[in-house]
Scaffold this motif. Sequence first.
Motif, PDB file in Angstrom:
ATOM      1  N   ASP A  74      -9.534   9.513 -14.985  1.00  0.00           N
ATOM      2  CA  ASP A  74      -8.399   9.714 -15.892  1.00  0.00           C
ATOM      3  C   ASP A  74      -8.118   8.458 -16.719  1.00  0.00           C
ATOM      4  OD1 ASP A  74      -8.164  12.240 -14.859  1.00  0.00           O
ATOM      5  OD2 ASP A  74      -6.492  11.762 -13.513  1.00  0.00           O
ATOM      6  N   ASN A  76       0.822  -1.208   0.000  1.00  0.00           N
ATOM      7  CA  ASN A  76       0.000   0.000   0.000  1.00  0.00           C
ATOM      8  C   ASN A  76       0.858   1.262   0.000  1.00  0.00           C
ATOM      9  OD1 ASN A  76      -2.366  -1.427   0.098  1.00  0.00           O
ATOM     10  ND2 ASN A  76      -2.646  -1.216   2.303  1.00  0.00           N
ATOM     11  N   TYR A  77       0.329   2.297  -0.614  1.00  0.00           N
ATOM     12  CA  TYR A  77       0.909   3.635  -0.461  1.00  0.00           C
ATOM     13  C   TYR A  77      -0.177   4.655  -0.766  1.00  0.00           C
ATOM     14  CZ  TYR A  77       1.210   4.110  -5.565  1.00  0.00           C
ATOM     15  OH  TYR A  77       0.903   4.202  -6.893  1.00  0.00           O
ATOM     16  N   PHE A  78       0.065   5.881  -0.322  1.00  0.00           N
ATOM     17  CA  PHE A  78      -0.907   6.933  -0.607  1.00  0.00           C
ATOM     18  C   PHE A  78      -0.541   7.614  -1.915  1.00  0.00           C
ATOM     19  CE2 PHE A  78      -1.442   6.379   3.965  1.00  0.00           C
ATOM     20  CZ  PHE A  78      -2.826   6.334   4.059  1.00  0.00           C
ATOM     21  N   HIS A  79      -1.488   7.630  -2.839  1.00  0.00           N
ATOM     22  CA  HIS A  79      -1.286   8.270  -4.133  1.00  0.00           C
ATOM     23  C   HIS A  79      -1.470   9.769  -3.971  1.00  0.00           C
ATOM     24  CE1 HIS A  79      -1.670   8.765  -8.486  1.00  0.00           C
ATOM     25  NE2 HIS A  79      -1.228   7.522  -8.597  1.00  0.00           N
ATOM     26  N   GLU A  80      -1.050  10.537  -4.990  1.00  0.00           N
ATOM     27  CA  GLU A  80      -1.275  11.986  -4.910  1.00  0.00           C
ATOM     28  C   GLU A  80      -2.739  12.332  -5.140  1.00  0.00           C
ATOM     29  OE1 GLU A  80       1.371  13.651  -7.805  1.00  0.00           O
ATOM     30  OE2 GLU A  80       3.035  12.565  -6.859  1.00  0.00           O
ATOM     31  N   THR A  81      -3.395  11.564  -5.999  1.00  0.00           N
ATOM     32  CA  THR A  81      -4.794  11.874  -6.295  1.00  0.00           C
ATOM     33  C   THR A  81      -5.669  10.734  -5.792  1.00  0.00           C
ATOM     34  OG1 THR A  81      -4.465  10.894  -8.459  1.00  0.00           O
ATOM     35  CG2 THR A  81      -4.397  13.278  -8.347  1.00  0.00           C
ATOM     36  N   ARG A  82      -6.933  11.070  -5.510  1.00  0.00           N
ATOM     37  CA  ARG A  82      -7.808  10.038  -4.979  1.00  0.00           C
ATOM     38  C   ARG A  82      -8.232   9.055  -6.077  1.00  0.00           C
ATOM     39  NH1 ARG A  82     -13.573  12.940  -3.394  1.00  0.00           N
ATOM     40  NH2 ARG A  82     -14.121  13.733  -5.469  1.00  0.00           N
ATOM     41  N   GLY A  83      -8.723   7.909  -5.663  1.00  0.00           N
ATOM     42  CA  GLY A  83      -9.042   6.827  -6.586  1.00  0.00           C
ATOM     43  C   GLY A  83     -10.068   7.208  -7.634  1.00  0.00           C
ATOM     44  N   SER A  84     -11.076   7.986  -7.254  1.00  0.00           N
ATOM     45  CA  SER A  84     -12.130   8.347  -8.215  1.00  0.00           C
ATOM     46  C   SER A  84     -11.546   9.155  -9.361  1.00  0.00           C
ATOM     47  CB  SER A  84     -13.243   9.121  -7.508  1.00  0.00           C
ATOM     48  OG  SER A  84     -12.731  10.247  -6.838  1.00  0.00           O
ATOM     49  N   GLN A  85     -10.628  10.066  -9.012  1.00  0.00           N
ATOM     50  CA  GLN A  85      -9.991  10.885 -10.048  1.00  0.00           C
ATOM     51  C   GLN A  85      -9.152   9.997 -10.973  1.00  0.00           C
ATOM     52  OE1 GLN A  85     -10.256  14.459 -10.429  1.00  0.00           O
ATOM     53  NE2 GLN A  85      -9.492  13.708 -12.392  1.00  0.00           N
ATOM     54  N   ARG A  86      -8.459   9.038 -10.379  1.00  0.00           N
ATOM     55  CA  ARG A  86      -7.626   8.148 -11.199  1.00  0.00           C
ATOM     56  C   ARG A  86      -8.492   7.292 -12.115  1.00  0.00           C
ATOM     57  NH1 ARG A  86      -5.579   6.755  -6.192  1.00  0.00           N
ATOM     58  NH2 ARG A  86      -5.782   4.527  -6.588  1.00  0.00           N
ATOM     59  N   ALA A  87      -9.680   6.904 -11.613  1.00  0.00           N
ATOM     60  CA  ALA A  87     -10.593   6.104 -12.439  1.00  0.00           C
ATOM     61  C   ALA A  87     -11.061   6.919 -13.641  1.00  0.00           C
ATOM     62  CB  ALA A  87     -11.782   5.634 -11.607  1.00  0.00           C
ATOM     63  N   GLU A 107      -3.907  -0.622 -12.341  1.00  0.00           N
ATOM     64  CA  GLU A 107      -3.243  -0.671 -11.034  1.00  0.00           C
ATOM     65  C   GLU A 107      -3.209  -2.086 -10.480  1.00  0.00           C
ATOM     66  OE1 GLU A 107      -4.499   3.890  -9.907  1.00  0.00           O
ATOM     67  OE2 GLU A 107      -5.191   2.279  -8.611  1.00  0.00           O
TER      68      GLU A 107
END
Lengths: 428, 77, 349
Positions: free
Chosen positions: C193, C180-191, C207
């Motif tokens: 994109d 695990n790690y914390f991404h810069e952007t939240r998951g919804s934004q990555r989805a 991912e």
Amino acid sequence: MKLTLGKIFIEDVQFGKDTKVEGKTLFINKDELLDAVGESEYIDNIDIDITHPGDEVRITPVKDVIEPRVKVDGPGGIFPGMINKVQTVGSGKTHALKNVAVVTAGKIVGFQEGIIDMTGPGAEYSPFSKTHNIVVVANPREDVKQYDHEAAVRQIGFKAANFLGELAKNLTPDEEITYETLPLLQGVEKYPDLPKVGYVYMLQTQGLLHDTYVYGVDAKKIIPTFMYPTEMMDGAIVSGNCVSACDKNPTYVHQNNGIIEDLYEKHGKEINFVGVIVTNENVYLADKERSSDWTAKLTEYFGLDGVIVSQEGFGNPDTDLIMNCKKIEEKNIKTVIVTDEYAGRDGASQSLADADPKADAVVSNGNANEVIVLPPMKKIIGMTDYVDSIAGGFDGSLREDGSIEVEIQAITGATNETGFVKLTAKEY
Amino acid sequence: MVKEIERAGIPVVHICTVVPISLTVGANRIVPAIAIPHPLGNPAFDKDEQKAIRRKIVDKALVALTTEVDGQTVFED
Amino acid sequence: MSKKRVVHYINQFFGGIGGEEKADIKPEVREGVVGPGMALQGAIKEEAEIVATIICGDSYFNENVDEAKKVIMEMVKKYDADLFVAGPAFNAGRYGVACGTIAEAVKKELKIPVISGMYPENPGADMFKKSVHIIETGNSAAQMRKAIPAMANLAIKMLKGEEISSPAEDKYISMGVRKNYFHETRGSQRAVDMLMNKLAGEEFVTEFPMPNFDRVDPLPALKDLSNAKIALVTSGGIVPKGNPDRIESSSASKYGKYDIADFFNLDEMSHETAHGGYDPIYANTDADCVLPVDVMRDLENEGKIGKLHRYFYTTTGNGTAVASSKAFAEEFSKELLADGVDAVILTST
């Protein structure tokens, strides 16, 4: 359907003589709030506590988290079918008290409720360590059936949030955002060149502490249907579940769904966000087949080019997720699925219970089995008696000094599968 | 678990509700069950009827154990 | 500050001793660098020094694994290594297996970082990628010039105790471990994109790459049911009332084995479920609906089956790592075999 969401940013919550918002502070008269919540034949006692980000406080067992909202203009009221009458919501104007949340806690219903730490390492994992929380601790009478206990606590949370939301009715919002989704054909006419995108919203519907309600209907009894995204913002979908609290959607998440917000961000510019298809995750295989057939059918019928599918939960719902993805991809519609992983405490195990090569675009919200040590807190709201047996806990989780060694599975919202948080996992 | 039991040399039949998961994880003899919380019973019926339903599923599991298969096989009705 | 100490393992060919005809030579150690160690030494010279090179024949190693391991381990110990490098072995199968075996052993016993290099199709890569950082190389020694800088880069990181990056960044073969790690952007934004890229036909990176599940060949059918001893196993978490062994409601770390010799059926007084992933009301009222003891007893009395095994095995499948449930089953299957069980009925919720 067009909704203006007015946000009122609250910076502090305190008990006070009157229940009101003054400046940036929400004052609560405890007795008034208790009155508003009312009595329940299943509940023995209710208490209310307030906690703030950074406090050395642990809340557990957490059942639901709810944002106080109120309808200012337009048909219906917040939580239609649960608190207010059944009427289609999602248009007009709604005010929300931001940075605050009602959290329901108290004696456990099942094995499954969660933990929120307001400070320390656990706080980084829960989005609800960043809100000022009004915690309603409700303990059941003896011999109350689990179903009645769960329903009573659920309703208490909505009543409290509804009562506090009402305070926002006459306030001037600090920020207003207008969201609009046109009826399908009008939308296509207005944005003829933009790709049509939909959101398949999977809801956990597996029985006690695993249910979700849509306009008051137990979602295990629905067949997949269409909703305007703004309906969620008015509480049309509420949570009745908190099993493995890391990846269940508290009501707060339904109200503030990140995928809906982030799709709206591109709506009318890069995409035409056509709407939401809500579906369930039932315990019968026939239901799984039927529901995934229907989501795929609806995505095709709406002429979608792309779809995001979010899951709620893990294990057998991985099959619903994969079925949805596979059947939608087979309609030549591009899909992205949003999930989390159960890769074992060492991260070396298989992450999902089901898989398919068509699921080639996956967003992961992290490995829920990862173990964390939560240091002792000065104050516990609720009780830690159940930590060893909640999902994510194990024999010896609760140590003598009050620290807790658990999988992040036990932390409310840690690996939320609507991408509400930033946690993710990668392979090493 | 099902694969490890088979790998150890003991024929095994998997009675489960979510057949697709069983297929994905690699069980060879699969018998569909009723529902996740009550795979071998149906609370819509009374005790005797439930037992009859259960008997039918277990009988099918015994048929599966005594049937030669070449690959993954779901024993439907 | 004195330089860190590296010990390098190579085979007879890279050690300049000879080809296949010399593959049976026993391990020998030389001070300093030999063969490919020269290039590696050049690349890490600011940080470390190759203090010794161990050369061993591929055939010898693989035919005398225990002995070879013991001797080589002593050599590594003697030179007080901070890091152990094996290979690169490219696509040489026996060399790859030797590199992986010895690197894994050194890592485990001496608790120092180890590194190897192989072509992904080298059988050694598949065998040891989970335990050893193996730099992905080309398939022949012609690729040495590309392999060395990548190995040196990772070697330096390990020696400095720096965090190791992803397989793509540090060019090693994925170890299959999710972190695990914390991404810069939240998951919804990555989805969103990711969907935008997928819609535009542009490149996107999942991912979580879909796994391949392994398979096992079906065993032959039972011949004689009426004399067969059949055992019940469940992942539905059925346990005696009170869950005496405290099997976890989710992500179980153990399984239970319980005696049912005296039971004709299970009821709410005797059994319940520990499983946290489904509505427990039904199983708590009548555990037979998950573990069909009543029906099995009937079948036993009717002579349809030989015997219901006196113990059942149980765990909660909910959120339990595949590796754990696999280990449980490996363990209790041995007991089942020893107890003469002929077949298993496994029920899942």
